[in-house]
Design an enzyme around this catalytic site. Structure first.
Site, PDB file in Angstrom:
ATOM      1  N   HIS A  34       0.826  -1.205   0.000  1.00 26.13           N
ATOM      2  CA  HIS A  34       0.000   0.000   0.000  1.00 26.13           C
ATOM      3  C   HIS A  34       0.859   1.254   0.000  1.00 26.13           C
ATOM      4  CE1 HIS A  34       1.131  -0.726   4.140  1.00 26.13           C
ATOM      5  NE2 HIS A  34       0.991   0.572   4.338  1.00 26.13           N
ATOM      6  N   HIS A 116       5.381   5.888  -1.249  1.00 27.40           N
ATOM      7  CA  HIS A 116       6.184   4.684  -1.422  1.00 27.40           C
ATOM      8  C   HIS A 116       5.385   3.439  -1.064  1.00 27.40           C
ATOM      9  CE1 HIS A 116       6.494   5.352   2.904  1.00 27.40           C
ATOM     10  NE2 HIS A 116       6.787   4.063   3.003  1.00 27.40           N
TER      11      HIS A 116
END
Length: 173
Positions: A34, A116
């Site tokens: 995620h 990220h």
């Protein structure tokens, strides 16, 4: 209860991330790959339903879907031995992150926003050097279309589950 807000990328990107996470991320079983949009925060159930969900619906309604690109890995070293797929920063994802850190929502931004997808964390120094050295030589060419984000809650065993999904660009009634 503890809540957070994240974007789950497509299965293709999750498969790439999981190919590393299985071995190098002790949180592999707790949450799928995620992009964290809002760090975990504490809230009561009535606050979630009465204040937070309506605000998240508003944020989603004024945010148009957008694209992301991932072309390399990076790291948070020397702060932590975390390695991640670097999501190219864009106005769209930064604006979404900023909207989720308004005064209308709980939780402070502890760190600067670096979009990220974590693929390795809590590595020893030697393992970190080996893994990052190997991965940093590789090239990635991953693209995705982001059209939703999720409000998550944390279970007692530390795993995260989706509480509600918010589709970008959908006008609320």
């Amino acid at each position: 209860m503890r809540y957070g807000i994240a974007v789950f990328p497509s299965k293709k990107i999750q498969d790439v991330a999981n190919s590393y996470r299985k071995r190098y991320d002790p949180h592999y079983a707790l949450i799928p790959p995620h992009i964290t949009l809002k760090e975990p925060f504490e809230a009561e159930e009535d606050e979630i339903n009465g204040k937070i969900i309506p605000e998240l619906k508003e944020v989603a309604s004024v945010t148009e879907p957008f694209s992301i690109g991932i072309f390399k890995v990076s790291t948070f070293s020397p702060v932590t031995n975390t390695i991640y797929l670097k999501v190219e920063n864009s106005d769209e994802i930064s604006n979404l992150n900023n909207r989720l850190h308004s005064d209308k929502l709980p939780g402070e931004m502890e760190f600067s926003f670096v979009p990220h997808i974590t693929i390795a964390q809590k590595l020893s120094d030697d393992e970190f050097s080996d893994v990052y050295g190997s991965l940093s030589m590789g090239k990635f060419d991953l693209h995705d279309h982001i059209d939703r984000f999720q409000l998550l809650y944390q279970l007692e065993n530390g795993a995260w589950s989706v509480y509600e999904t918010f589709r970008l660009g959908e006008k609320t009634l």
